[in-house]
Enzyme design. Structure first.
Site, PDB file in Angstrom:
ATOM      1  N   VAL A 118       1.782   2.166  -4.884  1.00 54.16           N
ATOM      2  CA  VAL A 118       2.741   1.667  -3.909  1.00 54.16           C
ATOM      3  C   VAL A 118       3.962   2.571  -3.977  1.00 54.16           C
ATOM      4  O   VAL A 118       4.409   2.956  -5.060  1.00 54.16           O
ATOM      5  CB  VAL A 118       3.146   0.205  -4.208  1.00 54.16           C
ATOM      6  CG1 VAL A 118       4.222  -0.265  -3.236  1.00 54.16           C
ATOM      7  CG2 VAL A 118       1.926  -0.710  -4.132  1.00 54.16           C
ATOM      8  N   CYS A 119       4.488   2.919  -2.823  1.00 52.77           N
ATOM      9  CA  CYS A 119       5.739   3.676  -2.746  1.00 52.77           C
ATOM     10  C   CYS A 119       5.614   5.009  -3.490  1.00 52.77           C
ATOM     11  O   CYS A 119       4.604   5.695  -3.365  1.00 52.77           O
ATOM     12  CB  CYS A 119       6.872   2.797  -3.282  1.00 52.77           C
ATOM     13  SG  CYS A 119       8.539   3.315  -2.830  1.00 52.77           S
ATOM     14  N   THR A 120       6.623   5.363  -4.276  1.00 51.59           N
ATOM     15  CA  THR A 120       6.626   6.657  -4.968  1.00 51.59           C
ATOM     16  C   THR A 120       5.659   6.706  -6.138  1.00 51.59           C
ATOM     17  O   THR A 120       5.556   7.734  -6.812  1.00 51.59           O
ATOM     18  CB  THR A 120       8.042   6.995  -5.466  1.00 51.59           C
ATOM     19  OG1 THR A 120       8.557   5.876  -6.215  1.00 51.59           O
ATOM     20  CG2 THR A 120       8.975   7.290  -4.301  1.00 51.59           C
ATOM     21  N   SER A 138       3.344   7.709   0.850  1.00 51.12           N
ATOM     22  CA  SER A 138       4.378   7.329  -0.114  1.00 51.12           C
ATOM     23  C   SER A 138       5.559   6.778   0.681  1.00 51.12           C
ATOM     24  O   SER A 138       5.491   6.622   1.903  1.00 51.12           O
ATOM     25  CB  SER A 138       4.789   8.546  -0.951  1.00 51.12           C
ATOM     26  OG  SER A 138       5.591   8.157  -2.050  1.00 51.12           O
ATOM     27  N   GLY A 168       2.888   2.841   1.614  1.00 52.36           N
ATOM     28  CA  GLY A 168       4.230   3.354   1.839  1.00 52.36           C
ATOM     29  C   GLY A 168       5.243   2.620   0.977  1.00 52.36           C
ATOM     30  O   GLY A 168       4.912   2.052  -0.064  1.00 52.36           O
TER      31      GLY A 168
END
Length: 242
Positions: A118-120, A138, A168
């Site tokens: 998830v995310c970074t 990302s 994202g």
């Protein structure tokens, strides 16, 4: 909640089924919402581990909130699903250089059915060599760092490429968890989980993406993290020592 977990497990008749194991990786500075959303969705369906080097409390992106690991890396030989949440860029940059941490991702990833983020968190997967040859996404502010590692980046909420699923930024973790639930447990399990979470987003404003927020706000947000993003690009220019 108890109601949520009972409704999901009873309706899907999972009591006698051997549950898949999900390993959610924790580290200092982790973004709390990155893993809390998926953890809420996964808990009724899977065995979940919050993993860290030790069982000591881990700091999060919210000063007033800590996270407690439930198992150490050394206590878990294998997971079916590896999930790596993200963090603000300054914390990610530190881990991009942490060979001990990256080695644990590679070890757990080698035996996992699904490797996810998830995310970074996708930056950490990429640095560990777990996204080579896969499309991924990302947080919008991190896509250029991901691309700098040779990953084909896609700007969308969830990217599912074979057994890699990346989400994202932050709230996209819920979308990711429902995507994986549908894949592994079926559409009814995913729908019931969404219903019990009352995940029915209707934001009062439209600023959850650079396109919605507009150029001025996006430029301000980019500038606030530019130094750390540039540092991340510099770090990944050198191959990781694993």
């Amino acid at each position: 909640t108890t109601l949520f977990r009972s409704a999901c497990s009873c309706a899907m008749s999972e009591q006698n089924e051997k549950k898949l194991a999900v390993g959610i990786v924790l580290y200092d500075g982790v973004t709390q919402l990155d893993y809390i959303g998926p953890l809420t969705a996964f808990a009724p369906h899977f065995r979940t581990y919050l993993l860290h080097h030790t069982l000591d409390a881990v700091t999060t992106d919210i000063d007033a909130v800590i996270a407690l690991p439930t198992a150490t890396f050394d206590q878990v030989d294998q997971v079916d699903i590896l999930m790596v949440p993200g963090a603000p860029h300054k914390h990610i940059n530190r881990l991009l250089c942490d060979t001990r941490f990256l080695a644990q991702l590679r070890r757990l990833g080698s035996g996992a059915q699904y490797i996810t983020s998830v995310c970074t968190g996708s930056l950490l997967l990429a640095r560990a060599g777990l996204l080579d040859g896969f499309r991924a996404t990302s947080h919008w502010s991190a896509l250029e760092v991901l691309a700098a590692m040779g990953i084909e980046t896609v700007k969308q909420r969830v990217v599912h490429d074979r057994n890699r699923i990346t989400a994202g930024g932050v709230t996209a973790g819920i979308d990711f968890s429902l995507t994986l639930l549908e894949k592994l447990k079926g559409i009814d399990a995913a729908k019931l989980t969404q219903l019990m979470m009352e995940y029915d987003p209707a934001p009062p404003i439209n600023a959850g993406s650079p396109e919605g927020a507009g150029e001025k706000l996006t430029a301000f947000a980019r500038q606030s993290s530019k130094k750390d993003v540039d540092e991340g690009i510099r770090i990944v220019a050198t191959p990781a020592s694993l």
